[in-house]
Scaffold this active site. Structure first.
Site, PDB file in Angstrom:
ATOM      1  N   HIS A   2     -35.336  -8.537 -18.995  1.00  0.00           N
ATOM      2  CA  HIS A   2     -34.602  -7.266 -19.087  1.00  0.00           C
ATOM      3  C   HIS A   2     -35.553  -6.161 -19.497  1.00  0.00           C
ATOM      4  CE1 HIS A   2     -30.128  -8.593 -19.438  1.00  0.00           C
ATOM      5  NE2 HIS A   2     -30.771  -9.270 -18.506  1.00  0.00           N
TER       6      HIS A   2
ATOM      7  N   TYR B 107     -24.244  -2.455 -25.524  1.00  0.00           N
ATOM      8  CA  TYR B 107     -23.862  -2.312 -26.938  1.00  0.00           C
ATOM      9  C   TYR B 107     -22.883  -1.137 -27.002  1.00  0.00           C
ATOM     10  CZ  TYR B 107     -27.927  -5.156 -28.326  1.00  0.00           C
ATOM     11  OH  TYR B 107     -28.837  -6.177 -28.503  1.00  0.00           O
TER      12      TYR B 107
ATOM     13  N   PRO C 275     -26.962  -9.677 -36.497  1.00  0.00           N
ATOM     14  CA  PRO C 275     -27.497  -9.960 -35.159  1.00  0.00           C
ATOM     15  C   PRO C 275     -27.578  -8.738 -34.237  1.00  0.00           C
ATOM     16  CG  PRO C 275     -25.331 -10.934 -35.449  1.00  0.00           C
ATOM     17  CD  PRO C 275     -25.724 -10.390 -36.761  1.00  0.00           C
TER      18      PRO C 275
ATOM     19  N   LYS D  41     -32.731  -9.886 -33.939  1.00  0.00           N
ATOM     20  CA  LYS D  41     -33.995 -10.086 -34.648  1.00  0.00           C
ATOM     21  C   LYS D  41     -34.077 -11.393 -35.429  1.00  0.00           C
ATOM     22  CE  LYS D  41     -35.752  -6.454 -33.089  1.00  0.00           C
ATOM     23  NZ  LYS D  41     -36.489  -6.791 -31.866  1.00  0.00           N
TER      24      LYS D  41
ATOM     25  N   TYR E  86     -36.989  -2.887 -30.397  1.00  0.00           N
ATOM     26  CA  TYR E  86     -36.169  -3.887 -29.704  1.00  0.00           C
ATOM     27  C   TYR E  86     -37.043  -4.922 -28.988  1.00  0.00           C
ATOM     28  CZ  TYR E  86     -31.987  -5.800 -27.511  1.00  0.00           C
ATOM     29  OH  TYR E  86     -30.954  -6.646 -27.140  1.00  0.00           O
TER      30      TYR E  86
HETATM   31  P1  FAS Z   1     -31.752 -22.524 -38.335  1.00  0.00           P
HETATM   32  O1  FAS Z   1     -30.638 -22.304 -39.331  1.00  0.00           O
HETATM   33  O2  FAS Z   1     -31.512 -22.298 -36.887  1.00  0.00           O
HETATM   34  O3  FAS Z   1     -32.276 -24.026 -38.449  1.00  0.00           O
HETATM   35  C1  FAS Z   1     -32.404 -24.654 -39.723  1.00  0.00           C
HETATM   36  C2  FAS Z   1     -32.265 -26.152 -39.510  1.00  0.00           C
HETATM   37  O4  FAS Z   1     -32.469 -26.803 -40.773  1.00  0.00           O
HETATM   38  C3  FAS Z   1     -30.865 -26.530 -39.040  1.00  0.00           C
HETATM   39  O5  FAS Z   1     -30.942 -27.351 -37.901  1.00  0.00           O
HETATM   40  C4  FAS Z   1     -30.264 -27.264 -40.233  1.00  0.00           C
HETATM   41  O6  FAS Z   1     -29.401 -28.308 -39.843  1.00  0.00           O
HETATM   42  C5  FAS Z   1     -31.489 -27.801 -40.930  1.00  0.00           C
HETATM   43  N1  FAS Z   1     -31.309 -28.017 -42.369  1.00  0.00           N
HETATM   44  C6  FAS Z   1     -30.620 -27.248 -43.245  1.00  0.00           C
HETATM   45  N2  FAS Z   1     -30.707 -27.777 -44.486  1.00  0.00           N
HETATM   46  C7  FAS Z   1     -31.465 -28.905 -44.384  1.00  0.00           C
HETATM   47  C8  FAS Z   1     -31.900 -29.880 -45.311  1.00  0.00           C
HETATM   48  N3  FAS Z   1     -31.574 -29.808 -46.602  1.00  0.00           N
HETATM   49  N4  FAS Z   1     -32.665 -30.914 -44.860  1.00  0.00           N
HETATM   50  C9  FAS Z   1     -33.013 -30.975 -43.541  1.00  0.00           C
HETATM   51  N5  FAS Z   1     -32.625 -30.080 -42.609  1.00  0.00           N
HETATM   52  C10 FAS Z   1     -31.855 -29.056 -43.036  1.00  0.00           C
HETATM   53  N6  FAS Z   1     -30.026 -14.399 -34.146  1.00  0.00           N
HETATM   54  C11 FAS Z   1     -30.178 -13.563 -33.107  1.00  0.00           C
HETATM   55  O7  FAS Z   1     -31.305 -13.089 -32.878  1.00  0.00           O
HETATM   56  N7  FAS Z   1     -29.099 -13.237 -32.290  1.00  0.00           N
HETATM   57  C12 FAS Z   1     -27.844 -13.770 -32.512  1.00  0.00           C
HETATM   58  O8  FAS Z   1     -26.907 -13.465 -31.781  1.00  0.00           O
HETATM   59  C13 FAS Z   1     -27.652 -14.668 -33.591  1.00  0.00           C
HETATM   60  N8  FAS Z   1     -26.417 -15.229 -33.824  1.00  0.00           N
HETATM   61  C14 FAS Z   1     -26.265 -16.078 -34.910  1.00  0.00           C
HETATM   62  C15 FAS Z   1     -25.010 -16.673 -35.213  1.00  0.00           C
HETATM   63  C16 FAS Z   1     -24.858 -17.518 -36.314  1.00  0.00           C
HETATM   64  C17 FAS Z   1     -23.501 -18.142 -36.633  1.00  0.00           C
HETATM   65  C18 FAS Z   1     -25.952 -17.778 -37.156  1.00  0.00           C
HETATM   66  C19 FAS Z   1     -25.805 -18.670 -38.385  1.00  0.00           C
HETATM   67  C20 FAS Z   1     -27.192 -17.196 -36.873  1.00  0.00           C
HETATM   68  C21 FAS Z   1     -27.363 -16.356 -35.745  1.00  0.00           C
HETATM   69  N9  FAS Z   1     -28.596 -15.780 -35.418  1.00  0.00           N
HETATM   70  C22 FAS Z   1     -28.779 -14.941 -34.379  1.00  0.00           C
HETATM   71  C23 FAS Z   1     -29.737 -16.051 -36.201  1.00  0.00           C
HETATM   72  C24 FAS Z   1     -30.284 -17.379 -35.747  1.00  0.00           C
HETATM   73  O9  FAS Z   1     -30.562 -17.337 -34.390  1.00  0.00           O
HETATM   74  C25 FAS Z   1     -31.476 -17.694 -36.611  1.00  0.00           C
HETATM   75  O10 FAS Z   1     -32.306 -16.563 -36.770  1.00  0.00           O
HETATM   76  C26 FAS Z   1     -32.275 -18.850 -36.096  1.00  0.00           C
HETATM   77  O11 FAS Z   1     -31.409 -19.931 -35.955  1.00  0.00           O
HETATM   78  C27 FAS Z   1     -33.382 -19.104 -37.107  1.00  0.00           C
HETATM   79  O12 FAS Z   1     -33.898 -20.341 -36.857  1.00  0.00           O
HETATM   80  P2  FAS Z   1     -34.339 -21.290 -38.069  1.00  0.00           P
HETATM   81  O13 FAS Z   1     -35.132 -20.491 -39.048  1.00  0.00           O
HETATM   82  O14 FAS Z   1     -34.918 -22.486 -37.426  1.00  0.00           O
HETATM   83  O15 FAS Z   1     -32.979 -21.641 -38.851  1.00  0.00           O
HETATM   84  C1  PHB Z   2     -26.525 -12.790 -27.672  1.00  0.00           C
HETATM   85  O1  PHB Z   2     -26.668 -12.849 -26.447  1.00  0.00           O
HETATM   86  O2  PHB Z   2     -26.007 -13.723 -28.346  1.00  0.00           O
HETATM   87  C2  PHB Z   2     -26.982 -11.552 -28.406  1.00  0.00           C
HETATM   88  C3  PHB Z   2     -27.721 -10.604 -27.730  1.00  0.00           C
HETATM   89  C4  PHB Z   2     -28.146  -9.462 -28.393  1.00  0.00           C
HETATM   90  C5  PHB Z   2     -27.810  -9.283 -29.727  1.00  0.00           C
HETATM   91  C6  PHB Z   2     -27.066 -10.250 -30.418  1.00  0.00           C
HETATM   92  C7  PHB Z   2     -26.650 -11.390 -29.750  1.00  0.00           C
HETATM   93  O3  PHB Z   2     -28.214  -8.155 -30.377  1.00  0.00           O
END
Ligand code: FAS
Ligand code: PHB
Length: 389
Positions: free
Chosen positions: A72, A200, A292, A296, A384
């Site tokens: 994009h 957005y 989100p 980032k 971005y």
């Molecule tokens: P993660 O949380 O992905 O991974 C951590 C891992 O550690 C998990 O698999 C967990 O099971 C494991 N873990 C936890 N405790 C543990 C323990 N005690 N022992 C062993 N393992 C353990 N970011 C965006 O950019 N756009 C979005 O739209 C977006 N939507 C999101 C929606 C939700 C509901 C959430 C919670 C986050 C969202 N995020 C989004 C942010 C997300 O993408 C994170 O930035 C990304 O998962 C970060 O990756 P990790 O740092 O690996 O953490």
């Molecule tokens: C998504 O596709 O999940 C998404 C994209 C852009 C954002 C947040 C979430 O800023």
């Protein structure tokens, strides 16, 4: 047992770090609390910055992303009945990749399988011991047995609810937090995206976002109350509300269908300092969380991994600890800039409970300024597509 690096957490941070360390001949064991399928079942991020796209290439896991991802070069912003475009490529010569975090994680697991990397799923009671000494170790339960792994370093990649951040004592750590008075209700549907680019929208009824995963899989969000529940929203109610919030030309062409996933994510800004304590390093959501809005979260986890990978490679290659000694400072410098962008964009696009008419006028004036000013659009585009590592 002994290894060089124990990585706590098998999400994108832990897997990407493990893959990059493997390519440098550095052994790592990944400990993951959930099952592989559970991790792959999470629906999260959708937009990859240029830095993460490059890292995926360095890690040798970008083949599928290149064929299935969507490049994009801009995004659409709707407000007050109109819509304008911010052209990333024009302002930055860079683009973003639309490719779901689920697919990134799948590619990284496949690569780890291929390297025969030691990944333990469904571990319990992980404890990081003596991280502030030269001989840390990690204990955990797995398969009904207790285990201990001695190591040189521990990478805390276990997300916001993990154990790593809490291992650093309150006397050492400082947390910074802002909790937003709203959440995002997200829906995944096997329908064609409403537009080739993301939309957005700041509407009188609240924020909405139209995103995608592929030509037949769309991701939509609407701002909702923090006390709301997905159970309160039938698919029809969601689609009706989304139509009311996105620009008319998109509402008229929106193709709806049954939701295959529906969930609410709370929104917060959070940073913990420092991101290193002795031989424990925090990466990704273990150290910071963003709303989100600016896409980032995953992308800032990637820059942490980049800095830590560089530092550990330098240490093992020639005993130089400069990279790991400056990890926290370097990572936090970029973390705070992505925090600011995510906070700015969230404030611009959402309605706050109790917002005054003056506040709404300020939002509309800033959106009109962004619409009319190439310099303002360049600033947004630079943030971005991803600030440099
Ligand atoms: P993660 O949380 O992905 O991974 C951590 C891992 O550690 C998990 O698999 C967990 O099971 C494991 N873990 C936890 N405790 C543990 C323990 N005690 N022992 C062993 N393992 C353990 N970011 C965006 O950019 N756009 C979005 O739209 C977006 N939507 C999101 C929606 C939700 C509901 C959430 C919670 C986050 C969202 N995020 C989004 C942010 C997300 O993408 C994170 O930035 C990304 O998962 C970060 O990756 P990790 O740092 O690996 O953490
Ligand atoms: C998504 O596709 O999940 C998404 C994209 C852009 C954002 C947040 C979430 O800023």
């Amino acid at each position: 047992m002994r290894t060089q690096v124990v990585i706590v957490g098998g999400g994108p941070s832990g897997l990407l770090l493990g893959q990059l360390l493997h390519l440098a001949g550095i052994d790592a064991v990944i400990l993951e609390r959930k099952s592989r399928d559970y991790v792959l079942g999470r629906i999260r991020a959708g937009v990859l910055e240029r830095g993460l796209v490059d890292l995926m290439g360095q890690a040798g896991v970008d083949a599928r992303m290149k064929t299935e991802g969507f490049v994009h070069d801009g995004t659409l912003i709707g407000y007050d009945g109109e819509m304008f475009r911010v052209d990333f490529a024009h302002h930055t010569d860079a683009t973003v990749m639309v490719y779901g975090q689920t697919e990134v994680t799948r590619d990284l697991y496949d690569a780890r399988d291929a390297t025969g990397g030691d990944t333990r799923f469904e571990v319990e009671n992980v404890v990081i011991c003596d991280p502030d000494t030269d001989s840390p170790h990690v204990t955990f339960d797995h398969g009904g047995q207790s285990h201990r792994i001695d190591c040189d370093f521990v990478a805390g990649c276990d997300g916001f609810h993990g154990v790593s951040r809490k291992t650093i004592s309150d006397a050492v750590r400082t947390d910074f937090e802002k909790v937003y008075p709203f959440g995002w209700l997200g829906v995944l549907s096997e329908t064609p995206p409403v537009n080739d680019e993301l939309i957005y929208a700041n509407s009188a009824r609240g924020f909405a976002l139209c995103s995608m995963r592929n030509a037949q899989l769309s991701r939509y969000y609407i701002q909702c109350d923090t006390a709301d529940s997905p159970d309160n929203w039938s698919d029809d109610a969601f689609w009706d509300e989304l139509r009311r919030r996105i620009p008319e030309e998109a509402a008229e062409t929106l193709i709806t269908g049954p939701s295959i996933e529906k969930s609410i994510a709370p929104l917060r800004s959070f940073v913990t300092e420092p991101m290193r304590w002795g031989r424990l390093f925090l990466c990704g959501d273990a150290a910071h969380i963003v709303p989100p809005t600016g896409a980032k979260g995953l992308n800032t986890a990637a820059s942490d991994v980049h800095y830590l990978n560089q530092g550990l490679r330098q240490f093992y290659a020639d005993g130089d600890s400069h990279g790991i000694d400056t990890y926290s400072q370097k990572a936090l410098a970029r973390v705070w800039k992505t925090q600011r962008f995510s906070w700015w964009f969230s404030n611009l696009m959402h309605h706050y409970p109790g917002q005054t008419e003056f506040d709404k006028k300020m939002q509309l004036a800033e959106l009109a300024f962004l619409r009319d000013s190439p310099e303002a659009q360049a600033a947004m585009a630079l943030n971005y597509v991803g600030l440099p590592y």
